[in-house]
Design an enzyme around this catalytic site. Structure first.
Site, PDB file in Angstrom:
ATOM      1  N   LYS A  51     -17.617  -0.668   5.964  1.00  0.00           N
ATOM      2  CA  LYS A  51     -18.091  -1.672   5.013  1.00  0.00           C
ATOM      3  C   LYS A  51     -19.611  -1.668   4.869  1.00  0.00           C
ATOM      4  CE  LYS A  51     -17.212  -6.454   3.678  1.00  0.00           C
ATOM      5  NZ  LYS A  51     -16.500  -7.701   4.018  1.00  0.00           N
ATOM      6  N   GLU A  69       0.811  -1.224   0.000  1.00  0.00           N
ATOM      7  CA  GLU A  69       0.000   0.000   0.000  1.00  0.00           C
ATOM      8  C   GLU A  69       0.847   1.277   0.000  1.00  0.00           C
ATOM      9  OE1 GLU A  69      -0.534  -2.606   1.981  1.00  0.00           O
ATOM     10  OE2 GLU A  69      -2.651  -3.167   1.907  1.00  0.00           O
ATOM     11  N   PHE A 112     -11.550  -7.193  13.719  1.00  0.00           N
ATOM     12  CA  PHE A 112     -10.469  -7.626  12.831  1.00  0.00           C
ATOM     13  C   PHE A 112     -10.140  -6.536  11.805  1.00  0.00           C
ATOM     14  CE2 PHE A 112      -9.090  -9.837   8.887  1.00  0.00           C
ATOM     15  CZ  PHE A 112      -7.853 -10.253   9.356  1.00  0.00           C
ATOM     16  N   GLN A 113      -8.882  -6.239  11.689  1.00  0.00           N
ATOM     17  CA  GLN A 113      -8.371  -5.209  10.770  1.00  0.00           C
ATOM     18  C   GLN A 113      -9.006  -3.840  11.023  1.00  0.00           C
ATOM     19  OE1 GLN A 113      -8.406  -6.812   6.705  1.00  0.00           O
ATOM     20  NE2 GLN A 113      -6.357  -7.621   7.060  1.00  0.00           N
ATOM     21  N   MET A 116      24.161   9.140   2.534  1.00  0.00           N
ATOM     22  CA  MET A 116      24.110  10.436   3.198  1.00  0.00           C
ATOM     23  C   MET A 116      24.467  10.292   4.677  1.00  0.00           C
ATOM     24  SD  MET A 116      23.820  13.611   2.653  1.00  0.00           S
ATOM     25  CE  MET A 116      22.762  14.270   1.350  1.00  0.00           C
TER      26      MET A 116
END
Lengths: 174, 571
Positions: free
Chosen positions: B161, B49, B111-112, B475
């Site tokens: 949802k 993602e 969940f999630q 760097m």
């Protein structure tokens, strides 16, 4: 409703405090956005009061007393104004503002101190709103200074439970 | 017309003219992926993602249109937090849609589940948790309005949802009033008094300088800038976020200011008597020690965001405006500095004395990273877009690539997000398929997001990636060499592990390697000839190479360190 007690003097409010009267949308999470912004930018909130504004259920008014030494007021206002849910900000310098605050306190009383307690309450301009067997609850709606004064005078009693609402403010007229 | 919330969401995106979504499905966003099958919108299926977010940023930076990403709840949402934060720092317009658990499950540690609106509160311009399907069109319209107007930025829409699964009566807001944003007023009236005061400051200036920031690109002000600069004859510097807004080939351009800016750009700021800041924000990487920054300069600060005024440096005149309108007003008022001949003579002397230099390339290698960038630039098609990660390679790319067009430089400025380059280049190529897109990357950055080359190959997005492989987190290594007595702590990566050529091939890309100058030219030529699949080149570069000039962290710009070969000469 008690008569207006000791009027105090708001010019004694430390000048580094500023009062922001902030009109916001009454939506979930708006207070978290304001509090989060202050925390994120390192601005200190001195006191905070929130309630629905005027007759609109759509808006709330948040009165924030800020410590203008923690950051320039211009920065605080500028960042606050960027919050999409913030509709309007009025910046009130303490000398231009009419400030009021509510204090309530429960003070334990017994036969030995009853007179002193009542004396203190009367002198502080507070009124008794509840009486129990072993304590009294008093309130004072007044200037922050008057609330400060009463809070100090109650310090001599033990086990006092004291709450303050944080101040609300409007510009002085004229 | 009755639609599901999911159908309404896709239809709303179509209404906003979205042609591409970068995303990855999962449980909570699943309902929205079904109507996507029937939509004209192209979906790019990423492998992580974070890739979706940076691709959307690359798309936005290359096109000027908002980038759109869509992910699921919980880890899908937290994985895109870094790109959201990056877009927030660089004011990149982004609309990110996250799935959320059903409204009844919110707050139950389902969940999630995660509180993504809470997590992103400080790194979005605004975010929404949509409460009903009927509200979806308003949330989408408002999100695009917020992301693209005023000071642009990322906006997140969190959609539970059950909201996407329930029915709604289709509608779409026709006017801004229907967006229900009573606290948002991006339309500004130019303060003519401020413009007049600015003109007065310009008219009495003898050493003025146009300090051009990213806001110039955001407001598409490149033509106005060119016109104003040429009429007034003022020198110009372009910050890391503004590269390409004024042609590098223009003789009035002194280059990039800041920690790794050109000596002349940095010193001209220090010696100027008037800085005209155009959509820049006096970032610490530009100012160095703030109390020593441009001590003699008066400041005209043009910004669309009034919270930028006096945040870092007190402005003598603040003009709240987009850069284009402010330049038009200043030009219309015929703001004209005094004779600049002496100023230009001084500037040109600095230019002659301290040009951008690097050590002579060694034909047998290791390669000089600056030489590699110049060799790629020399053979690149006109209008080539360059993306980069963050670190030494980014600074070298900004220094050594000559940008003559806006939106040809895609990089992570304020946040400094390693791993930005590859996905951002992919997003840029999706937005501008007509352009060649090179990603100048470091080996450390490449390893963070390289998996998106699988996305690039499978979706037919032929970008070219140049890894300046010095086997180090370069760097950090440079700082440890210069400021920590060469005590190298956790910066060695190895040039051979992973094998970048095999890795590229495993991802369906062409993998090439160059160790010598001759090989360098050969592989660049090969890469230029490949236009159907992504190409990855492993350039073996010299680890001891450092970025110069350099203003050490916290030091004054006056103490700029030039390349070692230029030291000892009098200033």
């Amino acid at each position: 409703m008690s008569p207006e007690p000791y009027l105090g003097d708001t010019t004694r409010t430390p000048i580094r405090h500023h009062i922001l009267s902030v009109l916001v949308e009454n939506k979930p999470g708006v207070l978290a956005r304001i509090a989060g912004l202050f925390a994120r930018r390192g601005f200190n909130i001195y006191s905070l009061a929130v309630a629905p504004a005027e007759s609109h259920a759509r808006f709330s008014r948040v009165t924030i007393v800020v410590d203008a030494e923690s950051a320039p007021l211009e920065q605080i206002v500028g960042q606050l104004d960027k919050l999409v849910n913030v509709v309007a900000i009025t910046d009130l310098a303490p000398r231009d503002a009419l400030e009021r605050e509510l204090l309530i306190a429960s003070v334990p009383v017994d036969d030995d101190n009853r007179l002193t307690v009542l004396d203190t309450i009367t002198h502080g301009g507070a009124s008794i709103v509840d009486v129990g067997a072993t304590s009294v609850t008093v309130m004072l709606a007044g200037t922050p200074d008057a609330c400060d004064e009463l809070e100090r005078s109650l310090e001599k009693f033990s086990d006092v439970e004291l709450h303050r609402t944080g101040r609300v403010a409007l510009p002085r007229l004229g | 017309m009755q639609l599901t919330g999911a159908q309404a969401l896709i239809k709303s995106l179509e209404q906003e003219g979205v042609d591409t979504i970068f995303g990855l499905p999962g449980g909570a966003i699943l309902p929205v992926y079904d109507p996507l099958l029937d939509s004209t919108i192209r979906h790019i299926l990423v492998r992580h993602e974070q890739g979706a977010g940076h691709m959307a940023e690359g798309y936005a930076l290359a096109t000027g249109r908002p980038g759109v990403a869509m992910v699921t709840s919980g880890p899908g949402a937290t994985n895109i937090v870094t790109p959201i934060g990056n877009a927030h720092m660089d004011s990149t317009p982004l609309v990110v849609i996250t799935g959320q658990v059903a409204t009844a499950a919110i707050g139950t540690d389902a969940f999630q589940e995660c509180d993504i609106t809470g997590i992103t509160m400080g790194i979005t311009k605004h975010n929404f948790l949509v409460q009903s399907a009927q509200e979806i069109p308003r949330a989408v319209a408002a999100a695009f309005h917020l992301a693209t107007t005023g000071r642009p930025g990322p906006v997140l829409i969190d959609v539970p949802k059950d909201v996407t699964q329930s029915m709604m009566d289709w509608w779409y807001p026709a006017t801004v009033e229907e967006y229900d944003l009573p606290g948002y007023r991006p339309d500004l009236e130019l303060d003519n008094g401020a413009v007049e005061r600015a003109v007065a400051l310009i008219n009495e200036s003898e050493r003025p300088l146009l300090y051009v920031g990213g806001g110039t690109l955001k407001s598409n002000a490149t033509h106005e800038l060119l016109a104003f600069a040429e009429r007034t004859g003022m020198p110009v510097v372009t910050t890391l976020m503004a590269r390409g807004s004024f042609p590098d080939s223009h003789e009035q351009h002194l280059g990039m200011p800041g920690m790794h800016g050109m000596y002349t750009a940095v010193t001209a700021i220090q010696k100027s008597d008037l800085l005209i800041s155009l959509g820049a924000r006096f970032d610490d990487r530009v100012t160095g020690k703030i109390s020593a920054f441009a001590p003699e300069a008066k400041i005209i600060h043009v910004d669309i965001d009034k919270a930028e005024f006096n945040k870092v440096r007190q402005a003598d005149v603040a003009i709240q405006s987009n850069v284009a309108s402010a330049l038009v007003a200043l030009d219309a008022a015929r703001a004209t500095p005094r004779n600049l001949d002496v100023w230009w003579k001084t500037i040109n002397a600095w230019r002659d004395q301290y040009p951008l230099v690097y050590d002579e390339p060694e034909s047998e290698g290791p390669l000089r990273p600056q030489h590699v960038i110049e060799a790629i630039a020399a053979t690149a098609a006109p209008g080539t877009i360059v993306a980069s990660g963050v670190g030494q390679h980014q600074m070298w790319a900004s220094q050594h690539w000559k940008f003559d067009e806006p939106r040809t430089w895609i990089n992570s400025g304020g946040a400094g997000t390693m791993g930005f380059g590859v996905p951002a280049a992919i997003g840029a190529k999706v937005g501008r398929p007509d352009r060649t897109v090179w990603c100048i990357d470091g080996d450390g950055c490449f390893q963070m997001t390289a998996q998106e080359l699988v996305t690039a190959r499978s979706e037919g997005i032929p970008i070219k990636v140049a890894i300046l492989n010095n086997a180090y987190l370069g760097m950090v290594r440079q700082w440890q060499e210069m400021f920590y007595e060469e005590r190298y702590s956790e910066v060695y990566l190895s040039a051979d592990l992973p094998d970048y050529v095999k890795w590229a091939e495993a991802m369906g890309c062409v993998g090439l390697r160059a160790r010598t100058v001759k090989e360098m030219h050969e592989v660049i030529e090969q890469a230029n000839a490949i236009n159907d699949v992504p190409v990855v080149i492993d350039f073996r570069t010299d680890a001891s190479e450092k970025v110069f000039p350099m203003v050490a962290s916290g030091a004054s710009n006056d103490d700029i360190m030039v390349h070692p070969s230029q030291r000892g000469a009098s200033r």
